[in-house]
Write a protein that holds these residues in place. Structure first.
Motif, PDB file in Angstrom:
ATOM      1  N   GLN A 561       0.669  -1.413   0.426  1.00  0.00           N
ATOM      2  CA  GLN A 561      -0.188  -0.289  -0.059  1.00  0.00           C
ATOM      3  C   GLN A 561       0.590   1.514   0.088  1.00  0.00           C
ATOM      4  OE1 GLN A 561      -3.497   0.148   2.852  1.00  0.00           O
ATOM      5  NE2 GLN A 561      -2.497   1.917   3.616  1.00  0.00           N
ATOM      6  N   ALA A 582      -2.485   3.988  -3.037  1.00  0.00           N
ATOM      7  CA  ALA A 582      -2.673   2.514  -4.486  1.00  0.00           C
ATOM      8  C   ALA A 582      -2.559   1.079  -3.479  1.00  0.00           C
ATOM      9  CB  ALA A 582      -1.555   3.024  -5.455  1.00  0.00           C
ATOM     10  N   ARG A 583      -2.817   0.209  -3.908  1.00  0.00           N
ATOM     11  CA  ARG A 583      -3.105  -1.126  -3.195  1.00  0.00           C
ATOM     12  C   ARG A 583      -2.339  -1.963  -4.885  1.00  0.00           C
ATOM     13  NH1 ARG A 583      -4.582  -1.902   2.211  1.00  0.00           N
ATOM     14  NH2 ARG A 583      -5.655  -3.548   1.685  1.00  0.00           N
ATOM     15  N   THR A 584      -1.541  -2.767  -3.857  1.00  0.00           N
ATOM     16  CA  THR A 584      -1.303  -3.527  -5.892  1.00  0.00           C
ATOM     17  C   THR A 584      -1.305  -5.140  -4.815  1.00  0.00           C
ATOM     18  OG1 THR A 584       0.472  -1.658  -6.200  1.00  0.00           O
ATOM     19  CG2 THR A 584       0.779  -4.665  -6.700  1.00  0.00           C
ATOM     20  N   THR A 662      -9.852  -5.396  -5.328  1.00  0.00           N
ATOM     21  CA  THR A 662      -8.144  -5.276  -5.709  1.00  0.00           C
ATOM     22  C   THR A 662      -7.549  -6.934  -5.897  1.00  0.00           C
ATOM     23  OG1 THR A 662      -6.763  -3.265  -4.134  1.00  0.00           O
ATOM     24  CG2 THR A 662      -5.364  -4.714  -5.673  1.00  0.00           C
ATOM     25  N   GLU A 666      -2.797  -7.444  -9.976  1.00  0.00           N
ATOM     26  CA  GLU A 666      -3.304  -6.001 -10.160  1.00  0.00           C
ATOM     27  C   GLU A 666      -2.726  -4.938  -9.451  1.00  0.00           C
ATOM     28  OE1 GLU A 666      -7.045  -6.046 -12.107  1.00  0.00           O
ATOM     29  OE2 GLU A 666      -6.834  -7.901 -13.288  1.00  0.00           O
ATOM     30  N   THR A 667      -3.311  -3.422  -9.368  1.00  0.00           N
ATOM     31  CA  THR A 667      -3.116  -2.399  -8.644  1.00  0.00           C
ATOM     32  C   THR A 667      -4.536  -1.459  -8.553  1.00  0.00           C
ATOM     33  OG1 THR A 667      -0.548  -2.002  -8.726  1.00  0.00           O
ATOM     34  CG2 THR A 667      -1.431  -0.144  -8.074  1.00  0.00           C
ATOM     35  N   THR A 669      -6.142   2.302  -7.353  1.00  0.00           N
ATOM     36  CA  THR A 669      -5.950   3.163  -6.861  1.00  0.00           C
ATOM     37  C   THR A 669      -7.517   4.215  -6.646  1.00  0.00           C
ATOM     38  OG1 THR A 669      -3.892   3.989  -7.837  1.00  0.00           O
ATOM     39  CG2 THR A 669      -4.728   5.506  -7.236  1.00  0.00           C
TER      40      THR A 669
END
Length: 742
Positions: A561, A582-584, A662, A666-667, A669
């Motif tokens: 994050q 943004a969470r990946t 999520t 992937e990411t 936002t």
């Protein structure tokens, strides 16, 4: 021309002339008569026996008698002569002798005694002056070193490093002994009782060194007790030696009182010495700060006053340990899948019972409406989901309430005095210290590298899950780990304390007590996981972000994050904020399905009270419909949940909520733009403070940017923009910036 005697010079030395207009004012006392029977001097009695008239006659003076109580030869007028009014029976020689004979109120030996005493005082004061010069010189040389050693010892005591504290105290004590030797060599301590009346600095200096010696004694004793606590305290507690645990705490309490007293006396003395030439040799500002800290930390008699009686309680008491799993996030940390009930009696651990959180929830008859986002996965709220609030004291209180309402504990009258939450990375650190622990029944060995994965696999798909005991592995593992900890050597125990300290600082360990005194102590030293205190009048800007996994598998351990905040101070002093989250999800290649699942999180943004959400983009649209008619079924409600959902307010701050899903690999936002009701005064020298609270167990990175209003720059960056970036932020970040004209 008349002359005036010099001060303290025999009146026969007439060598100082007064001004021409100088007039001596003479004192004209009332005439007095002296009864001869009152003359007591043996010498006077002889004179009277030779010249006395019959008893009915009186002696009269030829001029009024003046006060002759002073010493002859120090500038006083000569005493009067005795003259008889009647006829004398003796010879003319005796008459002449009688006329010249003065009546002396004090004998001559007293005059010389007083003269010697006065000279002695003068000599003593001269010797004192020489001594002060010598002591001041040595103080300048060694004073700063003494203070530096004291500071080091206090920092070591605070860091629970008694060995280092003792070494620093020994060094300071040796320097102090040298300085004290100089003082005593000049007899300044002995003289202080007499000369303190004339020169108070002397008695203050003596008191300062005596107080310092008292401080050394108490501090060394404290460091010895801490050393015992550090080396053996945990073993005492775990092995049932509660008397030794209580003895350690009582020793700390007594030493704390002594240190408090000596530190207070030192500070009071230094306050008086600051303004004096002697005291100016001592730069005590830093020492005062450290003495204040040690006074505050170890002088907490009210804390010992709560803990010691609790440990001595004959019926014992219960504490809960929450094992938080960061693979499945909750607002205050990880999901509490398991917990331990610690029963403490006579100062030591009596028993430990590791349980699945669903055990007490399965015996919970009370039905409570859950927060709306949780209504998608459960119809009733329980201990398993009660850590819904980022403020740990609030969440811990809710969890304990549900535990105590469960028939598992309510039927036995069991209540909990407090709770300790630990994340799984704490267990991993301890396993690195103790070494791997084999579990033959499970055909595996748990280590730092595989602990979370293997336990997760056993809980989700192990044989015990089929038997209805998915958390049995933790129950079997706990006593083995405790035994390893009890058998650690001295170095291992020291490193264990270091692990607890570091993890508490990173918010992986959080403490809560029902008792207000103990809870305030935990909050004061940031051990309790409480959010930064805010009120409607608070001037600080604020941000915190909490993610809660709702039916999102065990994926949070694989979420990276990144928080990006841009705050702009506008021309009217308002604050406009743009926050990007943004969470990946990096779990696309994981072996187990629970790691590859979509991460479904409910985000909560904590901002200053009264803030307004202007826009929100990139979030996931999701509607949650309750599966139960709660009002019709008579479900109870929680006041904090009702307040949050009715006014978007939690723990004195506004909360914005949103979903963000999520997928693996992937990411996603989400962007939030909001304004605040407060205004910053636009004036050079005005400060702006921003506070960020990090969520426990979240893998965050932060990028904060603060833009000054037009015409200003920040003093701290010498630019209109101040930027702070961190890939591993601390649990709390506080930034204070100062406006400056461009």
């Amino acid at each position: 021309m008349r002359t005036v005697p010099k001060k303290n010079v025999n009146r026969n030395l007439w060598d100082v002339k007064p001004p021409e207009d100088f007039t001596i004012r003479r004192f004209k006392p009332k005439a007095k008569e002296l009864n001869i029977s009152k003359v007591t001097s043996l010498r006077h009695e002889k004179v009277v026996a030779d010249f006395a008239k019959p008893k009915d006659e009186k002696i009269k003076f030829s001029r009024p008698m003046k006060d002759v109580s002073g010493l002859r030869g120090f500038g006083r007028a000569a005493p009067p002569k005795v003259v008889f009014a009647g006829a004398l029976t003796g010879s003319s020689k005796r008459k002449s002798l009688a006329e010249d004979m003065p009546v002396r109120v004090r004998p001559s030996w007293m005059r010389w005694t007083l003269f010697a005493a006065s000279g002695g005082v003068v000599a003593a004061l001269i010797f004192y002056g020489v001594g002060v010069v010598a002591v001041t010189h040595e103080a300048k040389q060694s004073g700063k070193d003494i203070y530096a050693d004291i500071e080091d010892s206090i920092e070591s005591l605070k860091a629970l490093k008694p060995g280092e504290a003792s070494a620093s105290l020994k060094s300071a004590s040796e320097k102090y002994a040298s300085l004290e030797s100089t003082i005593r060599g000049y007899g300044l301590f002995n003289l202080s009782a007499v000369a303190g009346t004339f020169i108070p600095i002397l008695s203050d200096a003596g008191g300062a060194f005596q107080n310092l010696e008292s401080f050394f004694t108490s501090a060394v004793e404290l460091s010895n007790i801490l050393e015992d606590a550090k080396q053996s305290g945990f073993s005492y507690f775990m092995s049932g030696d509660g008397d030794k645990v209580i003895s350690i705490l009582k020793g700390l309490q007594a030493s704390g009182k002594d240190i408090t007293e000596s530190a207070s006396n030192l500070l009071a003395t230094f306050d008086r010495l600051k303004a004096s030439p002697f005291g100016n040799s001592f730069d005590s500002a830093s020492l005062e700060e450290h003495l204040g800290l040690i006074n505050e930390l170890y002088g907490a008699d009210d804390i010992f006053g709560k803990v010691i009686p609790l440990l001595e309680q004959p019926t014992g008491f219960h504490l809960a340990i929450f094992f938080q799993n960061p693979s499945e996030m909750r607002a205050s940390g990880g999901f509490i899948g398991s917990y331990a009930d610690l029963f403490i009696k006579n100062g030591a651990l009596d028993s430990i019972d590791v349980r699945d959180i669903y055990d007490p929830d399965g015996q919970l008859d009370v039905k409570v409406v859950p927060p709306k986002p949780l209504q998608a996965i459960t119809t009733s709220w329980g201990a398993r989901d009660a850590n819904w609030f980022m403020d740990f004291p609030t969440s811990a209180s809710k969890v304990l309430t549900f535990l105590e309402l469960s028939k598992m504990y309510s039927e036995k009258g069991v209540t909990f005095e407090g709770a300790l939450a630990i994340n799984t990375n704490v267990i991993e650190d301890v396993l690195e210290l103790t070494g791997p622990i084999p579990l033959p029944d499970y055909k595996l060995t748990l280590s730092r590298e595989n602990f979370l994965e293997e336990v997760q696999k056993e809980v989700e798909a192990g044989q015990n899950k089929i038997l209805g005991k998915p958390k049995q592995i933790l129950k079997d593992f706990a006593p083995l780990l405790i035994e390893r900890i009890k058998n650690l050597d001295a170095d291992g125990k020291s490193r264990l304390i270091g692990i607890f300290e570091n993890r508490a600082q990173s918010k992986d360990i959080q403490v809560y007590f029902k008792d207000k005194t103990l809870e305030s102590f935990a909050a004061k030293y940031e051990l309790g996981g409480a959010l930064f205190p805010l009120t409607a009048e608070s001037k600080e800007d604020y941000l915190a972000v909490a993610a809660t996994n709702v039916a999102g598998g065990k994926t949070d351990i694989l979420i990276k994050q990144a928080l990006t905040l841009k705050s702009v101070l506008s021309s009217d002093g308002g604050i406009e904020n743009t926050l990007t989250i943004a969470r990946t999800h990096v779990g696309q290649n994981e072996k187990y399905s629970w790691y590859r699942a979509d991460n479904q999180s409910y985000l909560k943004l904590y901002v200053p009270l009264g803030s307004v959400l202007e826009t929100m983009d990139g979030t996931t649209s999701k509607q949650v419909y309750p599966k139960v008619n709660y009002a019709a079924k008579g479900y109870a409600t929680d006041t904090d949940v009702v307040l949050l959902e009715a006014s978007s307010t939690e723990t004195g701050r506004t909360v914005f909520g949103a979903w963000l899903t999520t997928p693996a690999g992937e990411t996603r936002t989400a962007t939030f733009r909001y304004t605040e009701p407060k205004r910053v005064e636009l004036k050079a020298g005005v400060s702006y403070t921003f506070v960020f609270d990090k969520q426990s167990a979240v893998n965050d990175s932060v990028d904060f940017e603060f833009e000054a209003p037009a015409g200003y720059k920040w003093q701290e960056s010498d630019k209109p923009v101040y930027i702070l970036k961190s890939k591993t932020p601390e649990k709390r970040i506080m930034i204070t910036l100062t406006l400056q004209d461009i």
